[in-house]
Design a protein around this motif. Structure first.
Motif, short mmCIF file in Angstrom:
data_model
loop_
_atom_site.label_atom_id
_atom_site.label_comp_id
_atom_site.label_asym_id
_atom_site.label_seq_id
_atom_site.Cartn_x
_atom_site.Cartn_y
_atom_site.Cartn_z
N VAL B 40 -1.08 -23.99 -31.31
CA VAL B 40 -0.76 -23.67 -32.41
C VAL B 40 0.54 -23.18 -32.52
CG1 VAL B 40 -2.90 -23.44 -33.36
CG2 VAL B 40 -1.91 -21.47 -32.45
N GLN B 41 1.27 -23.08 -31.40
CA GLN B 41 2.53 -22.23 -31.19
C GLN B 41 3.43 -22.52 -32.40
OE1 GLN B 41 4.71 -23.16 -27.43
NE2 GLN B 41 3.68 -21.07 -26.82
N GLU B 42 3.46 -23.71 -32.94
CA GLU B 42 4.44 -24.03 -33.83
C GLU B 42 4.08 -23.61 -35.34
OE1 GLU B 42 6.58 -27.52 -33.42
OE2 GLU B 42 6.58 -27.15 -31.21
N SER B 43 3.16 -22.80 -35.52
CA SER B 43 2.49 -22.89 -36.85
C SER B 43 2.41 -21.23 -37.14
CB SER B 43 1.22 -23.52 -37.11
OG SER B 43 0.53 -22.93 -38.18
N SER B 44 2.86 -20.74 -38.35
CA SER B 44 2.66 -19.43 -38.65
C SER B 44 1.41 -19.02 -39.38
CB SER B 44 4.33 -18.88 -39.34
OG SER B 44 4.16 -19.67 -40.59
N ASN B 45 0.79 -19.95 -39.91
CA ASN B 45 -0.32 -19.84 -40.64
C ASN B 45 -1.64 -19.43 -39.96
OD1 ASN B 45 1.75 -20.67 -42.05
ND2 ASN B 45 0.88 -21.76 -43.52
N VAL B 46 -1.69 -19.55 -38.70
CA VAL B 46 -2.98 -19.50 -37.96
C VAL B 46 -3.59 -17.93 -37.93
CG1 VAL B 46 -3.83 -19.94 -35.75
CG2 VAL B 46 -2.02 -21.41 -36.67
N THR B 47 -4.67 -18.17 -38.29
CA THR B 47 -5.45 -16.98 -38.52
C THR B 47 -6.07 -16.53 -36.88
OG1 THR B 47 -7.27 -17.71 -39.25
CG2 THR B 47 -5.84 -16.68 -40.95
N GLU B 48 -6.70 -15.54 -36.74
CA GLU B 48 -7.57 -15.49 -35.35
C GLU B 48 -8.92 -16.32 -35.54
OE1 GLU B 48 -8.08 -14.45 -31.94
OE2 GLU B 48 -6.03 -13.83 -33.04
N ALA B 49 -9.45 -16.44 -37.02
CA ALA B 49 -10.73 -17.41 -37.24
C ALA B 49 -10.27 -18.78 -36.76
CB ALA B 49 -11.19 -17.25 -38.61
N ASP B 50 -8.99 -19.19 -37.11
CA ASP B 50 -8.55 -20.65 -36.66
C ASP B 50 -8.53 -20.77 -35.10
OD1 ASP B 50 -8.21 -21.47 -39.38
OD2 ASP B 50 -6.04 -20.62 -39.30
N LEU B 51 -8.18 -19.61 -34.61
CA LEU B 51 -8.17 -19.68 -33.00
C LEU B 51 -9.37 -19.84 -32.35
CD1 LEU B 51 -4.86 -17.31 -32.21
CD2 LEU B 51 -5.17 -19.75 -31.79
N GLU B 52 -10.23 -19.13 -32.95
CA GLU B 52 -11.92 -18.98 -32.51
C GLU B 52 -12.16 -20.55 -32.58
OE1 GLU B 52 -13.78 -17.31 -30.72
OE2 GLU B 52 -11.93 -16.11 -30.40
N ARG B 53 -11.92 -20.99 -33.97
CA ARG B 53 -12.52 -22.35 -34.18
C ARG B 53 -12.23 -23.28 -32.94
NH1 ARG B 53 -12.37 -21.83 -39.53
NH2 ARG B 53 -10.05 -22.29 -39.60
N ILE B 54 -10.68 -23.15 -32.81
CA ILE B 54 -10.05 -24.14 -31.76
C ILE B 54 -10.57 -23.99 -30.48
CG2 ILE B 54 -8.06 -24.70 -30.48
CD1 ILE B 54 -6.77 -24.24 -33.50
N ARG B 55 -10.82 -22.86 -30.26
CA ARG B 55 -11.45 -22.38 -28.61
C ARG B 55 -12.94 -22.88 -28.44
NH1 ARG B 55 -9.30 -16.61 -29.58
NH2 ARG B 55 -7.32 -16.95 -28.80
N ALA B 56 -13.51 -22.72 -29.61
CA ALA B 56 -14.99 -23.30 -29.74
C ALA B 56 -15.17 -24.78 -29.46
CB ALA B 56 -15.60 -22.78 -30.94
N ALA B 57 -14.00 -25.39 -30.20
CA ALA B 57 -14.14 -26.86 -29.92
C ALA B 57 -13.57 -27.05 -28.65
CB ALA B 57 -13.09 -27.47 -31.06
N MET B 58 -12.83 -26.63 -27.91
CA MET B 58 -12.68 -26.71 -26.60
C MET B 58 -13.56 -26.27 -25.71
SD MET B 58 -8.75 -25.30 -26.50
CE MET B 58 -7.27 -26.49 -27.14
N GLY B 59 -14.64 -25.58 -26.14
CA GLY B 59 -15.78 -25.21 -25.18
C GLY B 59 -15.39 -23.85 -24.17
N LEU B 60 -14.37 -23.39 -24.85
CA LEU B 60 -13.88 -21.95 -24.15
C LEU B 60 -14.75 -20.74 -24.52
CD1 LEU B 60 -9.93 -22.81 -24.29
CD2 LEU B 60 -11.67 -22.98 -22.35
N ASN B 61 -15.47 -20.88 -25.46
CA ASN B 61 -16.39 -19.65 -25.64
C ASN B 61 -17.70 -19.39 -24.92
OD1 ASN B 61 -17.35 -21.80 -26.77
ND2 ASN B 61 -17.77 -20.93 -28.99
N LYS B 62 -17.67 -20.39 -24.05
CA LYS B 62 -18.84 -20.37 -23.10
C LYS B 62 -18.48 -19.46 -21.76
CE LYS B 62 -20.43 -25.06 -24.10
NZ LYS B 62 -20.35 -26.44 -23.34
N PRO B 63 -19.50 -19.05 -21.36
CA PRO B 63 -19.18 -18.09 -19.97
C PRO B 63 -18.45 -18.89 -18.85
CG PRO B 63 -21.52 -17.99 -20.67
CD PRO B 63 -21.05 -18.92 -21.80
N PHE B 64 -17.76 -18.42 -18.09
CA PHE B 64 -17.04 -19.20 -17.20
C PHE B 64 -17.94 -20.02 -16.28
CE2 PHE B 64 -15.34 -19.36 -12.69
CZ PHE B 64 -14.70 -20.14 -12.94
#
Lengths: 523, 308
Positions: B40-64
């Motif tokens: 999302v580097q080039e976007s200024s409207n990103v909220t923490e919730a957006d980031l969380e959603r993207i991380r979830a889609a990437m599967g990064l919210n699961k334990p290592f």
């Protein structure tokens, strides 16, 4: 999976017998005569562009790179079009008007437009595109957040849609001209799912033919394009990260247009009559931002002003950057909405800088540090030049390399920078809102230090109105405040330099990197 | 029985190495950056919730460890995962792996064509003029930075005299320059290797016997000496091949060759965990496989190694 993932070695390697050679000879002759015939029939020919990066996915909702933009205008259309002159003109929408106290925007759609796969473009396609972007699919990608001001899309009739707005969004019409808002075909997109990324279909002048990751993407002309068919038969983008390799390809005729000629190597092309250099002002600026919090040397406005005065921006541009840039007084270039020509850059005045430092009680030999992104070797040279300017006013400045991602994720957001840190920024929208909000509004990710109630109020106010004058005033006021407080050291707005072979006719590189080859031809 | 035991022992070692490499890579890359922010580097409207959603889609919210397990199970079931930015990893590897193998093989061939005749010559004329020239030449070769050599070759054979493609991945004309670049760099070491190996065998008693039998010198050199040196040379070049597969990145960049090295490097820059994990695992497997085979062949040829 049919995308072109192979290359054809082998085939040509082992047929070395005489017979094979003979056969091949006949083949070549036939091929040549066929080519001669076809070159008469199709005068368009093929154009090859060397882009730096492979965006890796072609779905509008998945992308975030300028590299994507440089390709995609040829493949997709938005409701609005913005060409190299940066003026917004009708695209797939023929007109739009604001209704119900600006809470509803009504778009009249162009009739008779077709997608590359034959699907018709209509209100259904617009609704599908935006519901996909704002729904679950879009939530996985980076584009959704740019369009969340839209509440819903209502179909009025086949060629009329209403955008119902959650809140005013003055940059929306601009944003409809690119990236996430590119219109996709409903049936095809739904059917392809994730694979749309690798086999995109739009309404643009060029039709996707093949994609080899990290190597190239190819297109052929779309005869039924609504503006009329393009002149070229084929359009190819190759991805070449290494600048010297891009230059070698242009010189050897392997490609026709190269993106980002390194500013230190412009003179290489002086002796090439068949290559032209075309500079355009880029949307991005370079700056050093300052740590303004209590306790840092740069919390004193006199020190910040002194730093601004101690650096000769013009000399840096001339000697290190090939003269391809303009000094800036705020964190935007002249093309940006919110730019104020009357705001002048701090003049280079080392004497005054020294006096200000003395007044602030900063002793000669005081140490400071500049953080810069380690992969950016061009900026490293600039930072080194800055350290010697600062030495001349008595400061001992060293430069500190920080890895790109660590800088964006940790060092800046968590306020772990030294006194000065590199900041390059700019958005394709050319609206200062994007930059200013992110860098000056309190609590924003890339604003670890500045808290100003007045700036917050101005930035919020201009986001809630479509009134251009009011917005421009507010944005200019923010820029002026930043300048008066010397919150940053704005450095320069650089040109992007394209190298273009003289066989290319009618091509105008765009300031926002979005190249468009509808009217381009090759000799 | 002993050879089977030896093989099993080496196999277990290999599995262990692959395990350590993969878990280390997966762990280390996660320490260094957040792909959601890269996205999302080039976007200024990103909220923490957006980031969380993207991380979830990437599967990064699961334990290592769960992420690691998913990756390993997927990988060994033929699913290399999906890049955060670039679609299925298998598509990327389908381009990169053949490209890398083709370049590695071509470079080895170039290097052998030059280094074997030169190395033999140097060994036969030890201390003589040609030996000196070859040794100095190899020193010069060792001192070339490979990107510089690549650019020089490109300048001469593509721009000044347009015979070969300056870069890219299209047909035989584009492999020549990168293969010659790496081939020359490899030759610098290989010439010395061949020379030393030949000197050793040429000093052996059976060579003296062969000569005293009155065999022609050519037969002595090529049939007796070269064959006996071949084991050393081939082993070393086998290992070199393993290194080549992952270590061509600079030359890949210069010639815009879409190999595994560039793939892994890009993945590091972008924090594209799935691509990095899959490509490093693949490279590790290949290198381990080469080493394993070499060990095994050695073990077969030389029983003493098994005893250790």
């Amino acid at each position: 999976m049919t995308f072109n993932g192979k290359c054809n070695f082998g085939k040509n390697y082992n047929s070395r017998s005489r017979k094979a050679n003979l056969k091949r000879g006949v083949g070549v002759v036939t091929a040549l005569s066929l080519m001669a015939l076809s070159s008469v029939a199709q005068a368009g020919g093929k154009l090859t562009v060397a882009q730096v990066r492979d965006p890796g996915s072609w779905d509008p909702i998945d992308t975030f790179t300028l590299a994507w933009g440089s390709v995609a205008s040829n493949l997709f259309d938005g409701l609005v079009y913005r060409g190299p002159d940066l003026k917004l003109v009708p695209g797939l929408a023929t007109s739009w008007e604001f209704l119900d106290n600006e809470s509803r925007i009504r778009f009249k759609l162009r009739e008779g437009v077709q997608f590359h796969n034959g699907e018709p473009f209509n209100a259904e396609a617009v609704k599908f595109t935006f519901e996909r972007l704002l729904g679950d699919e879009g939530a996985k990608g980076p584009q959704r957040s740019n369009y969340t001001s839209i509440e819903q899309i209502k179909i009025v009739d086949d060629y009329t849609v209403d955008f119902i707005m959650k809140r005013p969004d003055p940059v929306l019409i601009t944003k409809l001209a690119g990236y996430g808002a590119m219109i996709v075909p409903p049936k095809y997109t739904a059917k392809m799912g994730e694979e749309f990324n690798l086999k995109p279909v739009g309404t643009g002048p060029f039709k996707f033919t093949s994609y080899t990751p990290s190597v190239k993407i190819t297109f052929e002309k779309f005869e039924d394009h609504w503006r009329g068919a393009p002149k070229l038969d084929e359009l190819v983008y190759r991805f070449i990260p290494e600048a010297s390799t891009r230059m070698a390809e242009l010189q050897s005729g392997g490609v026709d247009v190269i993106y980002k000629v390194p500013l230190g190597s412009l003179s290489v092309f002086d002796t090439h009559d068949n290559i032209e250099l075309a500079p355009v002002a880029s949307p991005t600026i370079d700056s050093l931002r300052l740590k303004t919090t209590e306790g840092a040397l740069t919390s004193d406005i006199r020190v910040r002003k002194a730093l601004n005065m101690a650096i000769d921006r013009n000399a840096i541009i001339e000697s290190l950057l090939g003269g391809q840039g303009k000094p800036i007084s705020s964190l935007q270039g002249a093309g940006s909405f919110g730019y104020d020509a009357s705001l002048e850059t701090y003049e280079y005045d080392p004497k005054k800088a020294k006096a200000l430092l003395a007044e602030a009680g900063v002793k000669p030999g005081t140490k400071m540090t500049i953080d810069y992104r380690s992969a950016d070797s061009d900026f490293r040279e600039v930072a080194l030049a800055i350290t010697s300017y600062l030495r001349m006013v008595g400061l001992e400045v060293k430069i500190n390399p920080v890895e790109n991602s660590v800088m964006s994720k940790d060092v800046i957001p968590n306020g772990k920078t030294h006194e000065m840190y590199q900041f390059g920024w700019g958005g394709w929208t050319f609206d200062f809102d994007n930059t200013a909000y992110l860098l000056y509004h309190s609590g924003e990710r890339y604003n670890p230090y500045i808290k100003s109630a007045k700036m917050d109020a101005l930035l919020e106010k201009q986001r809630l109105t479509y009134d251009r004058e009011l917005r421009e005033e507010a944005l200019q006021e923010v820029a002026r405040m930043a300048h008066e407080q010397a919150l940053d050291i704005p450095l320069y707005n650089l040109n992007t330099v394209y190298g273009i072979s003289s066989r290319v006719k009618n091509f105008e590189p765009a300031p926002d990197d979005r190249l468009f080859f509808l009217n381009t031809s090759v000799e | 029985m002993p050879i089977a035991k030896f093989a099993i022992q080496r196999l277990l070692q290999a599995v262990f190495v692959v395990f350590v490499v993969t878990i280390f890579v997966a762990f280390a890359i996660r320490l260094t950056g957040d792909p959601a922010i890269m996205l999302v580097q080039e976007s200024s409207n990103v909220t923490e919730a957006d980031l969380e959603r993207i991380r979830a889609a990437m599967g990064l919210n699961k334990p290592f460890l769960v992420q690691y397990k998913d990756f390993i199970l997927g990988f060994f079931n033929g699913d290399m995962g999906t890049s955060f930015f670039r679609g299925p990893v298998s598509n990327l590897v389908a381009v990169a792996l053949p490209a890398t193998l083709a370049l590695a093989v071509a470079s080895m061939v170039v290097s052998m064509l030059i280094s074997i005749p030169l190395g033999i010559r140097a060994a036969l004329h030890k201390g003589g003029l040609s030996d000196q020239i070859i040794r100095i030449g190899s020193l010069v070769g060792l001192s070339f930075p490979n990107f510089w050599l690549g650019l020089m070759l490109m300048m001469v054979f593509s721009i000044k005299i347009p015979i070969f493609n300056s870069s890219g991945y299209e047909g035989p004309a584009s492999i020549v320059l990168p293969a010659v670049t790496i081939g020359i760099i490899l030759t610098a070491t290989n010439v010395r290797l061949v020379r030393t190996a030949m000197l050793e065998t040429l000093g052996a008693q059976y060579i003296m016997v062969a000569r005293s039998k009155g065999l022609r010198e050519r037969i002595v050199v090529y049939k007796h000496a070269l064959r006996n040196s071949a084991i050393t040379i081939v082993t070393y070049m086998g290992l070199q091949f393993g290194n080549l597969v992952g270590g061509l990145v600079v030359v890949e960049m210069v010639f815009n060759w879409p190999g595994m090295g560039s793939l892994a490097l890009d993945a590091i820059y972008q924090r594209d965990y799935p691509v990095l994990q899959a490509s490093i695992t693949l490279l590790a497997l290949m290198i381990v496989a080469v080493n394993f085979t070499v060990d095994l062949v050695y073990g077969l040829l030389d029983p003493r190694i098994r005893v250790e």
